[in-house]
Design an enzyme around this catalytic site. Structure first.
Site, PDB file in Angstrom:
ATOM      1  N   SER A 325       0.802  -1.230   0.000  1.00 48.76           N
ATOM      2  CA  SER A 325       0.000   0.000   0.000  1.00 48.76           C
ATOM      3  C   SER A 325       0.828   1.270   0.000  1.00 48.76           C
ATOM      4  O   SER A 325       0.276   2.367  -0.171  1.00 48.76           O
ATOM      5  CB  SER A 325      -0.954   0.001   1.199  1.00 48.76           C
ATOM      6  N   ASP A 349     -17.422   0.581  -1.878  1.00 47.83           N
ATOM      7  CA  ASP A 349     -16.623  -0.592  -1.531  1.00 47.83           C
ATOM      8  C   ASP A 349     -17.414  -1.562  -0.659  1.00 47.83           C
ATOM      9  O   ASP A 349     -17.637  -1.292   0.520  1.00 47.83           O
ATOM     10  CB  ASP A 349     -15.353  -0.149  -0.784  1.00 47.83           C
ATOM     11  N   HIS A 370     -15.360  -0.366   3.149  1.00 44.28           N
ATOM     12  CA  HIS A 370     -15.357   0.992   3.694  1.00 44.28           C
ATOM     13  C   HIS A 370     -16.550   1.821   3.217  1.00 44.28           C
ATOM     14  O   HIS A 370     -16.650   3.008   3.547  1.00 44.28           O
ATOM     15  CB  HIS A 370     -14.071   1.717   3.280  1.00 44.28           C
TER      16      HIS A 370
END
Length: 622
Positions: A325, A349, A370
């Site tokens: 990430s 999401d 999320h």
């Protein structure tokens, strides 16, 4: 009574005369032979014999140069030359080498490793050059040799300068070390430059700047007696010492980074974004480079080489890891600049992403998802689904082209002996390397720094400094440039005033400063300066579809790596850091904070002291 016998005086006289003339003739022949030999030596062959005689009496000896010293950014010595006494043997002055070695072994203990190394050096020597047999003699050793010196022709105790690294493991991978010249190196070296020199830079700065640190040898003509001992120096040309190097490396920061990583396998690289100077370059576990200078023994070297923790391996420049990430800020910049998305673009999401017509689910790290996320929140909370979507929108060719601008997939050009390029994959690369086509799913996982993508901690730190500089690229350097050295102007990879930089830097700031940020609860609550950062977790082994990662169920070397990139202060970046911790995903951000604290807090204290002093002066004047 026998009758008297009369002597033959005539015969006796003839015999005496014969013997006399024979003696004279022999003497004349011998004298003539001697005179002829003298005429041959003194007249006919005078030039050759005079030269040989002079060579037996006068020898030309190389005088090795003093190797240049290495200092940190504040002038503290990191690599020095220490005086040491060495036992050497001049082969030409020894009648029976094996007998001499046995005699020396009865006086001083000689290990098999020392004898093997001596025989190797013996093959590389120059005529009448002393070959080191044993280093770092004590005063007791010198005294024991002196007692038996009369029966050891060709054996000498010489004072030499030996390379020494006072901070042992702290700079082992950055500075590297010098070691004995081997046969392969000897074949490629200029013998004139290395006359009398037995060591050469093997790794790190020592190897990269070998030509600068080495210097140029001198020589001296010496007169010796029949036993080979020097009687006097007839002529001397002093050597030219090597040049000293001052590095950007900061001793305090290097030690602090090493302590922060202690007990873990990993790396820390810290760069000054304003110059590209590498402030710290740490790889752990490390090793003591000093035994390598005079020849490490086989057992000790085997333990280092065969250790599963790989202490000889420089993870900072050679370790290649999925960026995970930590790639998301760079992906965000690429997406905005390529117009694949804008800052208002949002994704719903549900906890996963699917390609059209494909049942496979590319999971978000948060299983329940999320919800609605934009670029800012996706960086702050490290949402995967958003970047899966963005990667597909950009396509692998666009991703590759933008990541290459930040230095991924290529060597940074750091002035160190060894560096790997990492890997920024593309369809062309896969066809060439694997002989297979590129699949859409490989584009998806490239969006979160997984798949074929690999990067080194050095590349991550250099790329992070580019964000800190809003697109200004300084080539990383360990050594400060000399007074006559031209430093290339930094490149600009994108408009530095573009609002895209603000969007990414604001999101990275909230990674640390916002309670929603993935680094907030570990390092963000008590910061004394502003920091922009990004966390990352790189998979080591794949997890089956639908399974949940559980570190406790895995062997240590199968657990995820932890990564963190960041820079501070946000408003005026002074340091950019990349941290990789192997098989532990919980410590990278904490280590980065310790490193930044060690660098920035003392500076803040000095600035506060200066401000107080100025205020006091103003009040006094008032």
């Amino acid at each position: 009574m026998a009758p008297d016998t009369f002597k033959d005086h005539y015969s006796e006289r003839r015999l005496v005369n014969f013997r006399l003339w024979l003696s004279v003739l022999v003497m004349l022949i011998m004298t003539g032979g001697m005179l002829a030999r003298m005429f041959y030596l003194q007249v006919m062959n005078y030039s050759d014999l005079a030269t040989q005689s002079e060579e037996n009496r006068i020898h030309l000896q190389a005088v090795p140069p003093i190797r240049g010293l290495i200092y940190d950014t504040k002038g503290r010595l990191l690599a020095e030359n220490q005086p040491s006494y060495t036992l050497t043997i001049v082969r030409e002055r020894v009648k029976d080498l094996e007998a001499t070695l046995q005699a020396v072994g009865e006086i001083l203990p000689l290990s098999d490793n020392e004898l093997d190394k001596f025989r190797q050096r013996l093959r590389q020597r120059r005529p009448f050059e002393g070959v080191p047999l044993k280093y770092r003699l004590s005063e007791e050793d010198i005294a024991r040799i002196a007692v038996d010196q009369f029966r050891l022709p060709g054996v000498e105790v010489e004072a030499q300068l030996i390379r020494h690294y006072p901070y042992n493991q702290a700079f082992a991978h950055a500075i590297g070390y010098v070691g004995r010249i081997n046969d392969r190196e000897l074949a490629a070296l200029d013998p004139a430059l290395y006359s009398g020199t037995h060591v050469i830079g093997k790794t790190g700065v020592e190897k990269y700047y070998e030509s600068v640190l080495l210097g140029k040898p001198g020589y001296q003509e010496v007169e010796t007696n029949a036993r080979g001992r020097i009687l006097r120096v007839l002529k001397r040309v002093d050597p030219e010492p090597g040049k000293d190097l001052q590095l950007y490396l900061d001793l305090d920061l290097q030690v602090a980074a090493g302590k922060a990583l202690a007990g873990k396998r990993g790396s820390v690289v810290a760069i000054d974004p304003n110059t590209g100077g590498v402030l710290a370059l740490v790889s752990t576990p490390a090793f003591d480079p000093n035994p390598f200078v005079t020849g490490i023994d086989y057992k000790s070297y085997s333990e280092l080489r065969d250790s599963i923790h790989r202490p000889l391996y420089n993870r900072a420049t050679l370790g290649e890891y999925p960026p995970a990430s930590t790639i998301k800020p760079f992906m965000g910049l690429a997406a905005l600049d390529s117009k694949a998305v804008d800052r208002r673009f949002k994704v719903n999401d549900p906890g996963y992403f699917q390609l059209p017509g494909d049942d496979h689910k590319y999971r978000n790290w948060k299983r329940q998802g999320h919800g609605i996320v934009d670029l800012h929140r996706s960086i702050v909370e490290s949402n995967d689904t958003y970047f899966y979507t963005v990667a597909v929108k950009m396509g692998i060719d666009t991703i590759h082209d933008y990541m290459v601008r930040f230095g991924f997939g290529d060597r940074t050009g750091l002035d160190i002996a060894s560096e790997r390029p990492g890997l920024m994959p593309s369809p062309e690369w896969k066809r060439r390397a694997r002989g297979r086509p590129w699949y859409p799913g490989e584009t998806v996982i490239s969006g979160i720094g997984q798949g074929y993508m690999l990067t080194t901690p050095l590349q991550l730190a250099a790329a992070t400094s580019v964000i800190a500089n809003r697109g200004l690229v300084h080539r990383p350097r360990l050594a400060k440039p000399g007074p006559d050295e031209l430093v290339p102007e930094p490149d600009v990879i994108q408009d530095r005033s573009a609002k895209e930089w603000d969007a990414i830097i604001d999101a990275m700031t909230d990674v640390v400063a916002s309670p929603r940020g993935t680094a907030y609860w570990r390092i963000g609550r008590h910061l004394k300066y502003s920091m922009a950062g990004k966390t990352g977790t790189a998979q080591v082994v794949g997890i089956a579809q639908g399974e949940k990662y559980d570190a406790a169920q895995l062997e240590e070397f199968q657990r995820d790596h932890g990564l963190f990139i960041g820079f501070a202060p946000v408003e005026n970046p002074q340091i950019a850091v990349a941290v990789v911790v192997e098989n532990d995903s919980s410590l990278a951000s904490t280590i980065a904070k310790k490193v930044m604290d060690a660098y920035l807090l003392p500076r803040q204290g000095k600035q506060a002291g200066k401000s107080s002093a100025k205020l006091a002066v103003k009040e006094g004047n008032g």
